[in-house]
Design a protein around this motif. Structure first.
Motif, mmCIF file in Angstrom:
data_model
loop_
_atom_site.group_PDB
_atom_site.id
_atom_site.type_symbol
_atom_site.label_atom_id
_atom_site.label_comp_id
_atom_site.label_asym_id
_atom_site.label_seq_id
_atom_site.Cartn_x
_atom_site.Cartn_y
_atom_site.Cartn_z
ATOM 1 N N LEU A 82 -5.621 9.406 -1.123
ATOM 2 C CA LEU A 82 -5.965 7.921 -1.257
ATOM 3 C C LEU A 82 -4.636 6.807 -0.929
ATOM 4 O O LEU A 82 -3.630 7.439 -0.871
ATOM 5 N N ALA A 88 -5.804 -1.264 -7.144
ATOM 6 C CA ALA A 88 -6.765 -0.974 -5.973
ATOM 7 C C ALA A 88 -6.586 0.337 -5.204
ATOM 8 O O ALA A 88 -5.419 0.705 -5.129
ATOM 9 N N SER A 89 -7.818 0.991 -5.052
ATOM 10 C CA SER A 89 -7.601 2.258 -4.318
ATOM 11 C C SER A 89 -8.544 2.505 -3.456
ATOM 12 O O SER A 89 -9.741 1.638 -3.511
ATOM 13 N N LYS A 90 -8.274 3.023 -2.268
ATOM 14 C CA LYS A 90 -9.325 3.409 -1.104
ATOM 15 C C LYS A 90 -8.969 4.597 -0.672
ATOM 16 O O LYS A 90 -7.729 5.147 -0.594
ATOM 17 N N GLU A 91 -10.028 5.395 0.012
ATOM 18 C CA GLU A 91 -9.826 6.574 0.531
ATOM 19 C C GLU A 91 -9.214 6.373 1.754
ATOM 20 O O GLU A 91 -9.557 5.547 2.798
ATOM 21 N N ASP A 151 0.658 -1.197 0.095
ATOM 22 C CA ASP A 151 0.063 -0.054 0.058
ATOM 23 C C ASP A 151 0.938 1.389 -0.086
ATOM 24 O O ASP A 151 1.849 1.365 0.720
ATOM 25 N N LYS A 157 -9.071 14.454 -2.339
ATOM 26 C CA LYS A 157 -9.241 13.237 -1.364
ATOM 27 C C LYS A 157 -7.990 12.654 -1.148
ATOM 28 O O LYS A 157 -6.853 12.626 -2.292
ATOM 29 N N THR A 167 -3.175 0.245 -3.861
ATOM 30 C CA THR A 167 -2.557 -0.883 -3.605
ATOM 31 C C THR A 167 -1.727 -1.330 -4.805
ATOM 32 O O THR A 167 -2.285 -1.389 -5.922
#
Length: 185
Positions: free
Chosen positions: A162, A177-180, A111, A160, A165
């Motif tokens: 972020l 993949a991404s997430k906040e 990450d 945002k 991954t």
């Protein structure tokens, strides 16, 4: 593969009894060639399960379906694998006797925090220790990757933070993949 090359620095003197340890310069040195981590490892075909990884036609893939047939007249049960390439999303099939070995890629996930996104699509990524890398581009090459790239760009434009991954296997790397990022207090 990890190779070591032995070489002799100099030949020891040929005098008997008059040689001290400090007089002998016969020291072996070893030159490391690679890190030693293999890109793939063997696994019996019957042991690979749905959701696992395997190499098909030289590409790292994720298994989406496995069916095993009964032993036939030639004596081997066969495993029919349906998998998708983890970098291109292309669907690939393979039929292997369940008792035979096949290659499984060493897959690593890491990450990173997105700290920059330039006009050419290169990502500025920072790992947990604060090291920055700027050598990866937005994902591309298939529909899912393009959708992820649009999502990352839109979130970046909105300001945002972020967490991305990065999947690494067989010498290739790609954001998958991404997430906040969780809000800090």
């Amino acid at each position: 593969f990890f190779f070591r090359e032995a070489r002799t620095v100099s030949e020891p003197p040929c005098r008997l009894n008059s040689v001290k340890m400090s007089d002998v310069d016969d020291v072996e040195t070893f030159d490391a060639v690679e890190s030693g981590a293999s890109l793939v490892f063997p696994m019996q075909a019957g042991s690979v399960r749905k959701g696992g990884f395997m190499v098909i036609k030289g590409r790292p893939t994720k298994v989406i379906d496995v069916t095993t047939s009964k032993t036939g007249k030639h004596g081997h049960a066969k495993c029919h694998f349906i998998a998708t390439d983890i970098f291109t999303g292309k669907k690939i099939e393979e039929l292997v006797p369940s008792s035979h070995n096949l290659e499984v890629p060493n897959v690593a996930r890491e990450d990173y925090t997105l700290i920059d996104l330039n006009d050419e699509g290169f990502l500025g990524l920072m790992d947990a220790t604060g090291n920055v890398r700027e050598d990866l581009k937005l994902p591309s090459g298939h529909e899912d990757a393009e959708a992820l790239a649009r999502l990352i760009k839109a979130a970046w434009d909105e300001g945002k933070e972020l967490i991305l991954t990065v999947l690494k296997a067989m010498g290739e790397e790609q954001v998958n993949a991404s997430k906040e990022a969780p809000k800090g207090e």
